[in-house]
Design a protein around this motif. Structure first.
Motif, short mmCIF file in Angstrom:
data_model
loop_
_atom_site.label_atom_id
_atom_site.label_comp_id
_atom_site.label_asym_id
_atom_site.label_seq_id
_atom_site.Cartn_x
_atom_site.Cartn_y
_atom_site.Cartn_z
N ASP A 1 -22.71 46.07 21.14
CA ASP A 1 -22.49 47.60 21.80
C ASP A 1 -23.87 48.34 21.86
OD1 ASP A 1 -20.87 49.47 23.02
OD2 ASP A 1 -21.00 50.59 21.17
N LYS A 2 -24.23 48.29 20.58
CA LYS A 2 -25.80 49.07 20.49
C LYS A 2 -26.75 48.22 21.52
CE LYS A 2 -24.22 51.97 17.44
NZ LYS A 2 -23.73 53.16 18.08
N ALA A 3 -26.73 47.01 21.54
CA ALA A 3 -27.83 46.49 22.12
C ALA A 3 -27.42 46.64 23.67
CB ALA A 3 -28.06 44.87 21.74
N MET A 4 -26.39 46.56 24.13
CA MET A 4 -25.87 46.81 25.48
C MET A 4 -25.80 48.10 26.13
SD MET A 4 -25.80 43.52 26.58
CE MET A 4 -25.13 43.26 28.07
N LYS A 5 -26.29 49.06 25.23
CA LYS A 5 -26.24 50.42 25.67
C LYS A 5 -26.78 50.91 27.05
CE LYS A 5 -28.86 53.64 23.67
NZ LYS A 5 -29.35 54.73 22.86
N PRO A 6 -25.85 51.29 27.82
CA PRO A 6 -26.32 51.45 28.98
C PRO A 6 -27.67 52.48 29.35
CG PRO A 6 -24.16 52.46 28.72
CD PRO A 6 -24.74 51.92 27.59
N ALA A 7 -28.28 51.90 30.41
CA ALA A 7 -29.89 52.57 30.48
C ALA A 7 -29.36 54.20 31.08
CB ALA A 7 -30.51 51.79 31.59
N ALA A 8 -28.28 54.41 31.44
CA ALA A 8 -28.16 55.89 31.89
C ALA A 8 -28.18 56.86 30.55
CB ALA A 8 -26.70 56.06 32.19
N ALA B 1 -32.15 53.34 40.56
CA ALA B 1 -31.64 53.78 39.28
C ALA B 1 -30.35 54.07 39.15
CB ALA B 1 -32.38 55.12 38.96
N ASN B 2 -29.65 54.53 40.07
CA ASN B 2 -28.13 54.60 40.21
C ASN B 2 -27.49 53.35 39.75
OD1 ASN B 2 -25.76 56.38 40.00
ND2 ASN B 2 -25.34 55.50 41.93
N ALA B 3 -27.87 52.25 40.75
CA ALA B 3 -27.22 51.00 40.60
C ALA B 3 -27.50 50.09 39.08
CB ALA B 3 -28.06 50.14 41.64
N CYS B 4 -28.62 50.58 38.43
CA CYS B 4 -28.75 49.99 37.26
C CYS B 4 -28.34 50.64 35.89
CB CYS B 4 -30.60 49.81 37.16
SG CYS B 4 -31.22 48.90 38.39
N ARG B 5 -27.80 51.99 36.32
CA ARG B 5 -27.39 52.80 35.11
C ARG B 5 -26.56 52.31 34.10
NH1 ARG B 5 -26.68 58.03 35.63
NH2 ARG B 5 -24.67 58.08 34.74
N GLU B 6 -25.69 51.21 34.47
CA GLU B 6 -24.84 50.46 33.60
C GLU B 6 -25.31 49.35 32.81
OE1 GLU B 6 -21.77 52.02 32.90
OE2 GLU B 6 -22.56 53.44 34.26
N PHE B 7 -26.36 48.84 33.01
CA PHE B 7 -27.09 47.69 32.33
C PHE B 7 -27.99 48.35 31.42
CE2 PHE B 7 -26.53 46.16 36.62
CZ PHE B 7 -25.81 44.93 36.33
N PRO B 8 -28.38 47.54 30.24
CA PRO B 8 -28.83 47.71 29.27
C PRO B 8 -30.42 48.12 29.72
CG PRO B 8 -28.15 45.66 28.77
CD PRO B 8 -27.65 46.00 30.20
N LEU B 9 -31.33 49.22 29.15
CA LEU B 9 -32.45 49.47 29.53
C LEU B 9 -33.49 48.39 29.31
CD1 LEU B 9 -34.28 51.66 30.63
CD2 LEU B 9 -34.64 52.35 28.11
N TRP B 10 -33.16 47.60 28.52
CA TRP B 10 -34.24 46.48 27.93
C TRP B 10 -34.31 45.44 29.33
CZ3 TRP B 10 -31.61 41.88 27.62
CH2 TRP B 10 -30.51 41.83 27.20
N ALA B 11 -32.91 45.21 29.86
CA ALA B 11 -32.82 44.35 30.81
C ALA B 11 -33.50 44.87 32.09
CB ALA B 11 -31.50 44.01 31.14
N VAL B 12 -33.40 46.25 32.43
CA VAL B 12 -34.01 46.74 33.52
C VAL B 12 -35.67 46.54 33.40
CG1 VAL B 12 -34.18 48.75 34.85
CG2 VAL B 12 -32.16 48.14 34.09
N GLN B 13 -35.94 46.91 32.28
CA GLN B 13 -37.61 46.79 32.01
C GLN B 13 -38.06 45.54 32.02
OE1 GLN B 13 -37.16 48.77 28.07
NE2 GLN B 13 -38.00 50.75 28.80
N LYS B 14 -37.15 44.41 31.58
CA LYS B 14 -37.69 43.18 31.53
C LYS B 14 -37.73 42.77 32.96
CE LYS B 14 -36.30 39.77 28.56
NZ LYS B 14 -35.50 38.68 27.94
N ALA B 15 -36.68 43.05 33.94
CA ALA B 15 -36.77 42.63 35.39
C ALA B 15 -37.73 43.30 35.79
CB ALA B 15 -35.55 43.01 36.01
N ALA B 16 -38.11 44.54 35.59
CA ALA B 16 -39.27 45.57 36.24
C ALA B 16 -40.51 44.73 35.89
CB ALA B 16 -39.21 46.80 35.78
N ASP B 17 -40.77 44.32 34.64
CA ASP B 17 -42.02 43.52 34.15
C ASP B 17 -42.13 42.20 34.94
OD1 ASP B 17 -44.20 43.26 32.37
OD2 ASP B 17 -43.21 41.58 31.44
N TRP B 18 -40.91 41.29 35.52
CA TRP B 18 -41.16 40.34 36.23
C TRP B 18 -41.59 40.69 37.58
CZ3 TRP B 18 -35.51 38.34 34.83
CH2 TRP B 18 -35.72 37.73 33.49
N TRP B 19 -41.11 41.65 37.97
CA TRP B 19 -41.46 42.46 39.52
C TRP B 19 -43.04 42.41 39.44
CZ3 TRP B 19 -37.99 43.83 43.79
CH2 TRP B 19 -37.18 43.06 44.19
#
Length: 184
Positions: A86-93, A129-147
């Motif tokens: 739960d702590k690791a999957m804390k939403p990016a929102a 940003a609204n579409a990514c709100r429910e995902f963990p911040l680290w996953a959004v950051q990792k995907a952004a890094d790939w892009w």
């Protein structure tokens, strides 16, 4: 988290300080371990049956797999795994500033290739940003890094969201849902 010998077995964090350090260091590995290595054997076997059993055309299991009966120590271990997950999957929102920064990084190259106006680009940032709100911040950051490094390709929100899901890991998302049902 400590490794046991050369086998690469990772042990469940024993205290709050160790858990905090693991969360700050590598939350993606913590989420993966909380849904695989740290689970009680009965729970791991149950999840394996759910994932590998025969399924119909819509992905529903054909064979009914009953939930395991857990003892007190197994239930405690499962609760600790779920707390860490739960702590690791804390939403990016929960951290909108860093979420917007990650989205801007992902969209930086798109901005220069696009013929969209500044207003349209700002609107797209908000939509992403609204579409990514429910995902963990680290996953959004990792995907952004790939892009940003050009390792991933695409120019649509759907492409980016599939990369965010890839960063989290499909098994982590599905196992999290199953474990939450088991812990009720």
């Amino acid at each position: 988290m400590t490794s046991a010998g050369t086998l690469g077995v990772v042990t469940l964090p024993s205290g709050k300080a160790e858990a905090r350090a693991a969360l700050e260091g590598e939350p993606d590995k913590l989420a993966l371990n909380a849904t695989t290595q740290w689970l009680p054997p009965k729970v791991a076997q149950w999840l394996s049956c759910l994932e590998n059993g025969p399924k119909d055309m819509e992905g529903r299991p054909l064979v009914k797999t009953s939930m395991p009966t857990l003892g007190e120590t197994e239930r405690t271990q499962l609760t600790r795994c779920l707390w860490l997950l739960d702590k690791a999957m804390k939403p990016a929102a929960d951290n909108p500033g860093e979420l917007m920064e990650a989205i801007q990084i992902a969209m930086s190259e798109l901005r220069f290739r696009s013929k969209a106006s500044e207003e349209q680009h700002t609107l797209n940032l908000k939509v992403w940003a609204n579409a990514c709100r429910e995902f963990p911040l680290w996953a959004v950051q990792k995907a952004a890094d790939w892009w940003s490094k050009g390792a991933r390709d695409g120019d649509e929100l759907g492409h980016f969201l599939s990369d965010v899901r890839l960063a989290v890991g499909h098994s982590v998302l599905s196992r999290q849902r199953h474990l939450q049902l088991l812990n009720k």
